[in-house]
Design a protein around this motif. Structure first.
Motif, short mmCIF file in Angstrom:
data_model
loop_
_atom_site.label_atom_id
_atom_site.label_comp_id
_atom_site.label_asym_id
_atom_site.label_seq_id
_atom_site.Cartn_x
_atom_site.Cartn_y
_atom_site.Cartn_z
N VAL B 11 -14.96 -30.87 40.62
CA VAL B 11 -14.75 -32.10 41.40
C VAL B 11 -14.57 -33.30 40.47
O VAL B 11 -13.68 -34.13 40.67
CB VAL B 11 -15.95 -32.33 42.36
CG1 VAL B 11 -16.07 -33.80 42.73
CG2 VAL B 11 -15.78 -31.51 43.60
N ASP B 12 -15.41 -33.38 39.43
CA ASP B 12 -15.30 -34.51 38.51
C ASP B 12 -13.94 -34.50 37.81
O ASP B 12 -13.34 -35.56 37.60
CB ASP B 12 -16.42 -34.47 37.46
CG ASP B 12 -17.79 -34.78 38.08
OD1 ASP B 12 -18.81 -34.54 37.43
OD2 ASP B 12 -17.82 -35.26 39.24
N LEU B 13 -13.47 -33.32 37.45
CA LEU B 13 -12.17 -33.23 36.77
C LEU B 13 -11.05 -33.64 37.71
O LEU B 13 -10.08 -34.27 37.30
CB LEU B 13 -11.94 -31.80 36.28
CG LEU B 13 -12.97 -31.26 35.27
CD1 LEU B 13 -12.63 -29.86 34.84
CD2 LEU B 13 -13.07 -32.18 34.06
N LEU B 14 -11.18 -33.29 38.99
CA LEU B 14 -10.17 -33.69 39.97
C LEU B 14 -10.13 -35.20 40.09
O LEU B 14 -9.07 -35.82 40.12
CB LEU B 14 -10.47 -33.06 41.33
CG LEU B 14 -9.52 -33.45 42.46
CD1 LEU B 14 -8.12 -32.90 42.20
CD2 LEU B 14 -10.03 -32.93 43.81
N ALA B 15 -11.32 -35.81 40.11
CA ALA B 15 -11.40 -37.27 40.25
C ALA B 15 -10.75 -37.97 39.05
O ALA B 15 -10.18 -39.05 39.19
CB ALA B 15 -12.85 -37.72 40.38
N LEU B 16 -10.83 -37.34 37.89
CA LEU B 16 -10.21 -37.92 36.70
C LEU B 16 -8.73 -37.60 36.63
O LEU B 16 -8.05 -38.08 35.74
CB LEU B 16 -10.89 -37.37 35.43
CG LEU B 16 -12.25 -37.98 35.06
CD1 LEU B 16 -12.90 -37.18 33.94
CD2 LEU B 16 -12.09 -39.42 34.62
N GLY B 17 -8.24 -36.75 37.53
CA GLY B 17 -6.82 -36.38 37.53
C GLY B 17 -6.47 -35.37 36.46
O GLY B 17 -5.37 -35.37 35.94
N LEU B 18 -7.43 -34.49 36.15
CA LEU B 18 -7.24 -33.60 35.02
C LEU B 18 -6.92 -32.15 35.39
O LEU B 18 -6.70 -31.34 34.52
CB LEU B 18 -8.51 -33.60 34.16
CG LEU B 18 -8.89 -34.98 33.61
CD1 LEU B 18 -10.20 -34.89 32.87
CD2 LEU B 18 -7.81 -35.49 32.70
N LEU B 19 -6.95 -31.85 36.66
CA LEU B 19 -6.68 -30.47 37.04
C LEU B 19 -5.19 -30.24 37.20
O LEU B 19 -4.45 -31.14 37.59
CB LEU B 19 -7.38 -30.14 38.36
CG LEU B 19 -8.90 -30.04 38.32
CD1 LEU B 19 -9.43 -29.65 39.69
CD2 LEU B 19 -9.36 -29.02 37.28
N GLY B 20 -4.75 -29.00 36.87
CA GLY B 20 -3.36 -28.64 37.11
C GLY B 20 -3.11 -28.50 38.60
O GLY B 20 -4.05 -28.47 39.40
N GLU B 21 -1.84 -28.36 38.98
CA GLU B 21 -1.48 -28.37 40.40
C GLU B 21 -2.13 -27.27 41.18
O GLU B 21 -2.60 -27.47 42.31
CB GLU B 21 0.05 -28.27 40.53
CG GLU B 21 0.73 -29.61 40.32
CD GLU B 21 2.22 -29.52 40.55
OE1 GLU B 21 2.94 -30.34 39.96
OE2 GLU B 21 2.65 -28.62 41.29
N GLU B 22 -2.18 -26.09 40.59
CA GLU B 22 -2.74 -24.94 41.31
C GLU B 22 -4.21 -25.14 41.60
O GLU B 22 -4.69 -24.92 42.73
CB GLU B 22 -2.54 -23.69 40.45
CG GLU B 22 -2.48 -22.40 41.23
CD GLU B 22 -2.18 -21.23 40.31
OE1 GLU B 22 -1.01 -21.10 39.92
OE2 GLU B 22 -3.12 -20.50 39.98
N ASP B 23 -4.96 -25.56 40.57
CA ASP B 23 -6.41 -25.80 40.76
C ASP B 23 -6.63 -26.94 41.74
O ASP B 23 -7.57 -26.90 42.54
CB ASP B 23 -7.07 -26.14 39.42
CG ASP B 23 -7.08 -24.95 38.46
OD1 ASP B 23 -7.08 -25.17 37.24
OD2 ASP B 23 -7.09 -23.82 38.97
N CYS B 24 -5.76 -27.96 41.68
CA CYS B 24 -5.89 -29.11 42.58
C CYS B 24 -5.81 -28.65 44.02
O CYS B 24 -6.63 -29.02 44.85
CB CYS B 24 -4.72 -30.08 42.36
SG CYS B 24 -5.12 -31.50 41.37
N ALA B 25 -4.79 -27.85 44.32
CA ALA B 25 -4.53 -27.43 45.70
C ALA B 25 -5.73 -26.66 46.24
O ALA B 25 -6.18 -26.88 47.37
CB ALA B 25 -3.27 -26.58 45.76
N ALA B 26 -6.28 -25.76 45.40
CA ALA B 26 -7.42 -24.95 45.85
C ALA B 26 -8.63 -25.84 46.10
O ALA B 26 -9.33 -25.68 47.12
CB ALA B 26 -7.75 -23.90 44.78
N LEU B 27 -8.87 -26.78 45.20
CA LEU B 27 -10.06 -27.63 45.34
C LEU B 27 -9.92 -28.57 46.54
O LEU B 27 -10.87 -28.81 47.27
CB LEU B 27 -10.27 -28.42 44.05
CG LEU B 27 -11.49 -29.35 44.00
CD1 LEU B 27 -12.75 -28.67 44.50
CD2 LEU B 27 -11.71 -29.87 42.59
N ARG B 28 -8.72 -29.10 46.73
CA ARG B 28 -8.51 -29.99 47.88
C ARG B 28 -8.78 -29.24 49.19
O ARG B 28 -9.31 -29.79 50.14
CB ARG B 28 -7.10 -30.57 47.86
CG ARG B 28 -6.93 -31.62 46.78
CD ARG B 28 -5.65 -32.42 46.94
NE ARG B 28 -5.42 -33.29 45.79
CZ ARG B 28 -6.03 -34.44 45.58
NH1 ARG B 28 -6.93 -34.88 46.43
NH2 ARG B 28 -5.76 -35.16 44.52
#
Lengths: 184, 265
Positions: B11-28
């Motif tokens: 979650v912290d990495l997502l907030a910093l904008g550091l996840l790749g697209e695939e990981d982003c989609a799964a986490l969202r």
């Protein structure tokens, strides 16, 4: 003390140019500072600065001061726009929409207090171990993903992730008591 | 590893904008169903915004402001011109309807115009309500701050320290600190000389042992006046003395620049 941010935003909705000019005078140097830090180019940073406030003029009606902090929106949107330009990609409006919902538990309208809080933020970054701080700066101000960071630094992906999480944890420790009120 | 734990760590990495697209989609996708991670994400996003705000402010050229305002005005002129064109188009089309349809056309126009007027009035009223609500919220904040200052000033336990400078010509810089161990601190400065670009004044609280702690960075207004309010929650000690120095923008961890004024209890 000047007119509150949310009053100026409402006047912008009513197409009052002087309200936008007042917000520009209040936060222009902050927005420009973010853009310059990412782009390291005066001309490009000034274009981003102008774009951000022109964007504010166009979307002010969608900005709800009860849900988001204007300086946070300005700074985060400037960072997104500057990174999009750095990486030569189209601006993404979904990140801009998300930025409108970032609520800070303190307001930065009053200049003296703004200086104090910004100094605290910089001091918190300065206290981070150098390995964490450098990584955060590379990640946040160059827009690299953790995979790209691992390639750039030669460090294992797990190490990169761990250091970045630790950096956020240290910010949470410094501002966590204040940030609790930012939860929705 | 439990999927929730993995998502919570990212979650912290997502907030910093550091996840790749695939990981982003799964986490969202996970955030839509997990209130705990959603709350953590909102907090991390606010903390990430502080990173953006940590950038040193910089002054753009004066031309940017002028260009921005010209751009706004050019946009408004274009919008006005575009708004007139559809009306001209409508009256041209009305000529083709013929006399037998004229009655219906008139009735339709009246209905549409009436609805548009009502919607415009509604929007205007809503805008006024929102504006008033925003003003009220702003006034309440100002009132709260004013009350906090008055509370500090009126308390009989508030310590008053006068900061003076012995080296500057008259009118020399001076300051007053109002400090209460349970309410916080207020500093008011006057006759502060203007500073070079990139420099600021910094207020220090000095403990009994002589250790200084920053109480704020500030720049005076055009008249040389300044104020710093520090609530109690942000004070890390009971100060015995106060000083103001000149430092680089953003302040210093410890006093490094010339001392402008000092005072002690």
């Amino acid at each position: 003390m000047g007119t509150p941010d949310h009053s100026l935003v409402m006047r912008i909705v009513g197409r009052d140019e002087s309200a936008l000019a007042e917000l520009y005078d209040r936060y222009g140097s902050l927005v420009y500072g973010v853009a310059l830090r990412v782009l390291r180019d005066v001309s490009a940073a000034e274009e981003v600065l102008q774009d951000i406030f022109h964007r504010l003029w166009n979307v002010a009606g969608r900005f709800d001061p009860a849900r988001g902090s204007l300086p946070a929106w300005l700074a985060v949107t400037a960072r997104h726009r500057a990174i999009d330009r750095l990486r030569q990609r189209e601006p993404a409006t979904d990140s801009e929409t998300a930025a409108a919902e970032i609520s800070l538990p303190f307001d930065l309208e009053e200049q003296v207090f703004r200086g104090h809080m910004l100094e605290r933020i910089r001091a918190a970054l300065a206290r981070m171990p150098e390995s964490q701080r450098k990584l955060v700066e590379l990640a946040y101000f160059e827009g690299l993903t953790h995979t790209e960071l691992a390639e750039r630094t030669g460090e294992p992906l797990g190490t990169i992730k761990g250091r970045l999480r630790a950096a956020v944890a240290s910010l949470r420790k410094e501002f966590g008591g204040l940030a609790d009120s930012a939860r929705k | 590893m439990n999927a929730h734990i993995q998502f919570a760590e990212d979650v912290d990495l997502l907030a910093l904008g550091l996840l790749g697209e695939e990981d982003c989609a799964a986490l969202r996708g996970h955030l839509e169903t997990c209130a705990e991670c959603r709350a953590r994400f909102h907090e991390a996003r606010a903390l990430a915004a502080l990173l953006a705000l940590s950038s040193p402010p910089a002054e753009p050229s004066a031309g940017v402001r002028k260009q921005l305002l010209e751009r706004l005005r050019a946009g408004r002129e274009n919008a006005t011109r575009d708004a007139r064109a559809p009306k001209q188009e409508e009256s041209r089309r009305a000529g083709f309807w013929g006399w037998t349809n004229l009655g219906w056309a008139v009735a339709a126009v009246i209905l549409v115009a009436g609805a548009a007027l009502m919607m415009e009035e509604n929007r205007r009223v809503q805008g006024q309500v929102q504006s008033l609500q925003a003003e009220i919220a702003g006034k309440q904040q100002e009132l709260d701050r004013t009350r906090a200052v008055l509370d500090l000033l009126r308390s009989t336990d508030t310590v008053h320290v006068h900061l003076i400078s012995g080296s500057e010509p008259w009118p020399w810089p001076e300051g007053r600190v109002y400090y209460h161990p349970k309410k916080g601190l207020l500093f008011v400065g006057s006759h502060l000389p203007p500073l070079d670009p990139g420099m600021s004044y910094q207020l220090w609280c000095v403990s009994e042992g002589g250790t200084p702690a920053s109480a704020g960075v500030f720049r005076p207004d055009a008249k040389g006046n300044a104020a710093v309010m520090m609530p109690l929650a942000k004070m890390a000690m009971s100060p015995k003395a106060f000083a103001v120095t000149v430092e680089a923008d953003g302040g210093a961890q410890a006093p490094t620049g010339p001392q402008v004024m000092v005072g002690e209890q």
